[in-house]
Design a protein around this motif. Sequence first.
Motif, PDB file in Angstrom:
ATOM      1  N   GLY A  17      61.650  -1.007  20.324  1.00 37.16           N
ATOM      2  CA  GLY A  17      60.354  -1.205  20.961  1.00 37.16           C
ATOM      3  C   GLY A  17      59.929  -2.655  21.009  1.00 37.16           C
ATOM      4  O   GLY A  17      60.506  -3.528  20.346  1.00 37.16           O
ATOM      5  N   GLY A  18      58.883  -2.913  21.801  1.00 36.40           N
ATOM      6  CA  GLY A  18      58.456  -4.281  22.089  1.00 36.40           C
ATOM      7  C   GLY A  18      58.077  -5.101  20.878  1.00 36.40           C
ATOM      8  O   GLY A  18      58.495  -6.254  20.737  1.00 36.40           O
ATOM      9  N   THR A  19      57.268  -4.536  19.984  1.00 29.83           N
ATOM     10  CA  THR A  19      56.812  -5.303  18.819  1.00 29.83           C
ATOM     11  C   THR A  19      57.970  -5.640  17.895  1.00 29.83           C
ATOM     12  O   THR A  19      58.143  -6.805  17.479  1.00 29.83           O
ATOM     13  CB  THR A  19      55.747  -4.507  18.042  1.00 29.83           C
ATOM     14  N   ILE A  20      58.788  -4.617  17.555  1.00 23.69           N
ATOM     15  CA  ILE A  20      59.937  -4.849  16.680  1.00 23.69           C
ATOM     16  C   ILE A  20      60.926  -5.793  17.345  1.00 23.69           C
ATOM     17  O   ILE A  20      61.549  -6.631  16.676  1.00 23.69           O
ATOM     18  CB  ILE A  20      60.626  -3.516  16.321  1.00 23.69           C
ATOM     19  N   LYS A  21      61.058  -5.673  18.658  1.00 25.03           N
ATOM     20  CA  LYS A  21      61.966  -6.560  19.382  1.00 25.03           C
ATOM     21  C   LYS A  21      61.551  -8.016  19.214  1.00 25.03           C
ATOM     22  O   LYS A  21      62.390  -8.890  18.927  1.00 25.03           O
ATOM     23  CB  LYS A  21      62.016  -6.191  20.860  1.00 25.03           C
ATOM     24  N   LYS A  22      60.255  -8.291  19.373  1.00 19.12           N
ATOM     25  CA  LYS A  22      59.789  -9.675  19.222  1.00 19.12           C
ATOM     26  C   LYS A  22      59.966 -10.163  17.790  1.00 19.12           C
ATOM     27  O   LYS A  22      60.367 -11.316  17.552  1.00 19.12           O
ATOM     28  CB  LYS A  22      58.333  -9.781  19.645  1.00 19.12           C
ATOM     29  N   VAL A  23      59.676  -9.299  16.832  1.00 23.23           N
ATOM     30  CA  VAL A  23      59.839  -9.695  15.425  1.00 23.23           C
ATOM     31  C   VAL A  23      61.302  -9.999  15.126  1.00 23.23           C
ATOM     32  O   VAL A  23      61.642 -11.022  14.526  1.00 23.23           O
ATOM     33  CB  VAL A  23      59.313  -8.586  14.486  1.00 23.23           C
ATOM     34  N   SER A  24      62.200  -9.095  15.556  1.00 20.72           N
ATOM     35  CA  SER A  24      63.625  -9.272  15.244  1.00 20.72           C
ATOM     36  C   SER A  24      64.203 -10.495  15.950  1.00 20.72           C
ATOM     37  O   SER A  24      64.978 -11.253  15.354  1.00 20.72           O
ATOM     38  CB  SER A  24      64.411  -8.021  15.630  1.00 20.72           C
ATOM     39  N   TYR A  25      63.816 -10.711  17.210  1.00 17.94           N
ATOM     40  CA  TYR A  25      64.314 -11.898  17.902  1.00 17.94           C
ATOM     41  C   TYR A  25      63.724 -13.181  17.310  1.00 17.94           C
ATOM     42  O   TYR A  25      64.406 -14.210  17.249  1.00 17.94           O
ATOM     43  CB  TYR A  25      64.015 -11.817  19.401  1.00 17.94           C
ATOM     44  N   GLY A  26      62.490 -13.125  16.880  1.00 19.98           N
ATOM     45  CA  GLY A  26      61.908 -14.298  16.233  1.00 19.98           C
ATOM     46  C   GLY A  26      62.626 -14.637  14.933  1.00 19.98           C
ATOM     47  O   GLY A  26      62.955 -15.802  14.674  1.00 19.98           O
ATOM     48  N   VAL A  27      62.903 -13.602  14.130  1.00 20.46           N
ATOM     49  CA  VAL A  27      63.616 -13.814  12.872  1.00 20.46           C
ATOM     50  C   VAL A  27      65.060 -14.238  13.128  1.00 20.46           C
ATOM     51  O   VAL A  27      65.616 -15.085  12.408  1.00 20.46           O
ATOM     52  CB  VAL A  27      63.584 -12.523  12.019  1.00 20.46           C
ATOM     53  N   GLY A  28      65.688 -13.661  14.167  1.00 19.41           N
ATOM     54  CA  GLY A  28      67.096 -13.931  14.430  1.00 19.41           C
ATOM     55  C   GLY A  28      67.376 -15.136  15.295  1.00 19.41           C
ATOM     56  O   GLY A  28      68.538 -15.408  15.622  1.00 19.41           O
ATOM     57  N   LEU A  29      66.348 -15.892  15.659  1.00 14.39           N
ATOM     58  CA  LEU A  29      66.519 -17.022  16.574  1.00 14.39           C
ATOM     59  C   LEU A  29      67.531 -18.043  16.042  1.00 14.39           C
ATOM     60  O   LEU A  29      68.408 -18.522  16.771  1.00 14.39           O
ATOM     61  CB  LEU A  29      65.165 -17.695  16.815  1.00 14.39           C
ATOM     62  N   ILE A  30      67.435 -18.365  14.750  1.00 11.31           N
ATOM     63  CA  ILE A  30      68.367 -19.340  14.154  1.00 11.31           C
ATOM     64  C   ILE A  30      69.787 -18.781  14.181  1.00 11.31           C
ATOM     65  O   ILE A  30      70.742 -19.487  14.530  1.00 11.31           O
ATOM     66  CB  ILE A  30      67.944 -19.675  12.709  1.00 11.31           C
ATOM     67  N   GLY A  31      69.931 -17.509  13.820  1.00  8.42           N
ATOM     68  CA  GLY A  31      71.256 -16.903  13.798  1.00  8.42           C
ATOM     69  C   GLY A  31      71.923 -16.889  15.163  1.00  8.42           C
ATOM     70  O   GLY A  31      73.122 -17.165  15.285  1.00  8.42           O
ATOM     71  N   LEU A  32      71.164 -16.576  16.209  1.00 12.33           N
ATOM     72  CA  LEU A  32      71.712 -16.574  17.558  1.00 12.33           C
ATOM     73  C   LEU A  32      72.143 -17.976  17.983  1.00 12.33           C
ATOM     74  O   LEU A  32      73.168 -18.147  18.646  1.00 12.33           O
ATOM     75  CB  LEU A  32      70.675 -16.024  18.541  1.00 12.33           C
ATOM     76  N   SER A  33      71.376 -18.983  17.583  1.00  5.95           N
ATOM     77  CA  SER A  33      71.724 -20.375  17.909  1.00  5.95           C
ATOM     78  C   SER A  33      72.996 -20.800  17.194  1.00  5.95           C
ATOM     79  O   SER A  33      73.882 -21.428  17.790  1.00  5.95           O
ATOM     80  CB  SER A  33      70.573 -21.310  17.507  1.00  5.95           C
ATOM     81  N   VAL A  34      73.107 -20.446  15.905  1.00  8.95           N
ATOM     82  CA  VAL A  34      74.251 -20.878  15.111  1.00  8.95           C
ATOM     83  C   VAL A  34      75.535 -20.199  15.567  1.00  8.95           C
ATOM     84  O   VAL A  34      76.603 -20.816  15.546  1.00  8.95           O
ATOM     85  CB  VAL A  34      73.992 -20.612  13.610  1.00  8.95           C
ATOM     86  N   SER A  35      75.455 -18.938  16.004  1.00  8.18           N
ATOM     87  CA  SER A  35      76.652 -18.245  16.488  1.00  8.18           C
ATOM     88  C   SER A  35      77.284 -19.007  17.647  1.00  8.18           C
ATOM     89  O   SER A  35      78.480 -19.316  17.634  1.00  8.18           O
ATOM     90  CB  SER A  35      76.301 -16.826  16.923  1.00  8.18           C
ATOM     91  N   GLY A  36      76.493 -19.319  18.653  1.00 11.92           N
ATOM     92  CA  GLY A  36      77.013 -20.084  19.777  1.00 11.92           C
ATOM     93  C   GLY A  36      77.502 -21.446  19.368  1.00 11.92           C
ATOM     94  O   GLY A  36      78.515 -21.951  19.884  1.00 11.92           O
ATOM     95  N   CYS A  37      76.821 -22.059  18.411  1.00 12.27           N
ATOM     96  CA  CYS A  37      77.196 -23.383  17.912  1.00 12.27           C
ATOM     97  C   CYS A  37      78.589 -23.371  17.295  1.00 12.27           C
ATOM     98  O   CYS A  37      79.414 -24.248  17.558  1.00 12.27           O
ATOM     99  CB  CYS A  37      76.157 -23.851  16.890  1.00 12.27           C
ATOM    100  N   VAL A  38      78.895 -22.357  16.468  1.00 11.55           N
ATOM    101  CA  VAL A  38      80.196 -22.290  15.791  1.00 11.55           C
ATOM    102  C   VAL A  38      81.316 -22.105  16.807  1.00 11.55           C
ATOM    103  O   VAL A  38      82.362 -22.763  16.738  1.00 11.55           O
ATOM    104  CB  VAL A  38      80.209 -21.157  14.747  1.00 11.55           C
ATOM    105  N   TYR A  39      81.122 -21.215  17.780  1.00 11.39           N
ATOM    106  CA  TYR A  39      82.157 -20.995  18.789  1.00 11.39           C
ATOM    107  C   TYR A  39      82.445 -22.276  19.573  1.00 11.39           C
ATOM    108  O   TYR A  39      83.599 -22.641  19.795  1.00 11.39           O
ATOM    109  CB  TYR A  39      81.733 -19.901  19.779  1.00 11.39           C
ATOM    110  N   GLN A  40      81.383 -22.945  19.984  1.00 14.22           N
ATOM    111  CA  GLN A  40      81.558 -24.165  20.772  1.00 14.22           C
ATOM    112  C   GLN A  40      82.181 -25.275  19.931  1.00 14.22           C
ATOM    113  O   GLN A  40      83.024 -26.033  20.417  1.00 14.22           O
ATOM    114  CB  GLN A  40      80.205 -24.619  21.331  1.00 14.22           C
ATOM    115  N   HIS A  41      81.807 -25.361  18.665  1.00 11.29           N
ATOM    116  CA  HIS A  41      82.374 -26.382  17.779  1.00 11.29           C
ATOM    117  C   HIS A  41      83.878 -26.174  17.609  1.00 11.29           C
ATOM    118  O   HIS A  41      84.654 -27.134  17.663  1.00 11.29           O
ATOM    119  CB  HIS A  41      81.684 -26.330  16.415  1.00 11.29           C
TER     120      HIS A  41
END
Length: 469
Positions: free
Chosen positions: A306-330
């Motif tokens: 749902g919308g509320t949990i989605k925003k909370v989870s994406y907000g919490v996971g923002l760093i993790g999503l950034s780092v995943s792409g970072c490791v692959y590109q590195h």
Amino acid sequence: MAAVAISEASDEKVETKSTPPGNLSGNVSINEAELESQEVFERTEDGVDFRNVSWPFAAVIFLKTIFATVPSAMYSLGALGGALSVVGWSCMNTYTAVIQGDFKTRHPECHTLADMGYKIGGVWLKELIGALYLIAFVLCAGTGIIGLSVAFNALSDHAACTVWWGFLSTVIITIAASIRTLKNIGWLTWAGFLSIFLAVFIVVIGVTTVDRPAAAPQSGPFDLGYHVIAYPSFSEGMTATTTIFVSSAGTSAFLPVLSEMRNPRDYKKALYICMGLVLCMYLSFSLVVYRWTGQWVANPSLGSAGGTIKKVSYGVGLIGLSVSGCVYQHVAAKYLFVRILRNTRHLQSNTIIHWGTWLGCSIGLGAIAFILAESIAIFNYLLSLVGSICFAPMAITIPGVLWLYDFSYYRLGTLWQKSQYVFHWFLVVLGLFITVGGTYSTILAIKDAYATGLIGSAFSCADNSNSGH
């Protein structure tokens, strides 16, 4: 199988003694010193010291090369088939990672799987594997861009064109990927792992608290689509199987990390911790999400509650999503960087050529990843394509060939040795089957998705987070 025939040289321990400063050569055996001299990166205090990654850092970096996309594949295979697939592929990928690590121990001059290809097949195999390696991890970086752009769309209620969110994601990932040493990226991976773990955990709890999945019809009867045993078509089954396979198949990315480890003999310790955690988390999280969302699991799955949990989870996971792409590109950029500057003083010296080459590789591959991400803007299909075209050969077929290269004499050995020899030929054939079958099925799935409007046009501004739900 992880204990299969490792040479005595690979198990040899370092003999450390208290010796006078003038007799440092007594600290290691002759064989150990010879192997150390063949490593790609030298231990140095002048310039850049790449050899400083501890095994706990290595384990977390390994974790961030793994994808979190299993639940959406469960619907095609059913709970039982999906669970068996997760366990089977996790064990298989762990074993082939052991093969790669042992081969690296016996041949320390190998920095990546491409170098191993040169060792066993010459220049043509090196170039083929090198191309697959670059394609795989650039596409993986593309999935990181897609995931981060989905997060920005979800958090902002699609406040801007998705292409702009993708561009912003590319800039963030490229800046992080341009950190030169994996030790420094290791600090980011700690934060990234905790971030994405908490985000997924929030969703797992969230899906059990709602009356019906967020993507399901919100009134009237509906079919949850939960099946213990499913009966997919060949195309559906191959696409789902390939998606689950690729979730733990990024083991070829472990080799550059092994080349930067302070003590390469700690590789298996980091590997087993990583793959054990991956198996436990994927199996439990995916089964819970599938049980409560069925066919209505979001893609990616962070939007399933749902919308509320989605925003909370994406907000919490923002760093993790950034780092995943970072490791692959590195990892992809480091492969190019080492190929260009290997055996020159610029590899570990802070020269203009060193910095120009490194930044050029990182930024250039980031630009390519952005273009690919915006061209195939469906996360699940992109992962299946990566798995079938690139990771099936790199994570199954090539490790089988590596083992056969070092233990070819097993074909004339005892019955047990002959059995092992046949099993590793099976790996070669299995990898080729996944490559052909997975690619065919994924292309059909992408074609159908375009025809039904599930996938928009390339470089589309449309919301990829389904923020209306």
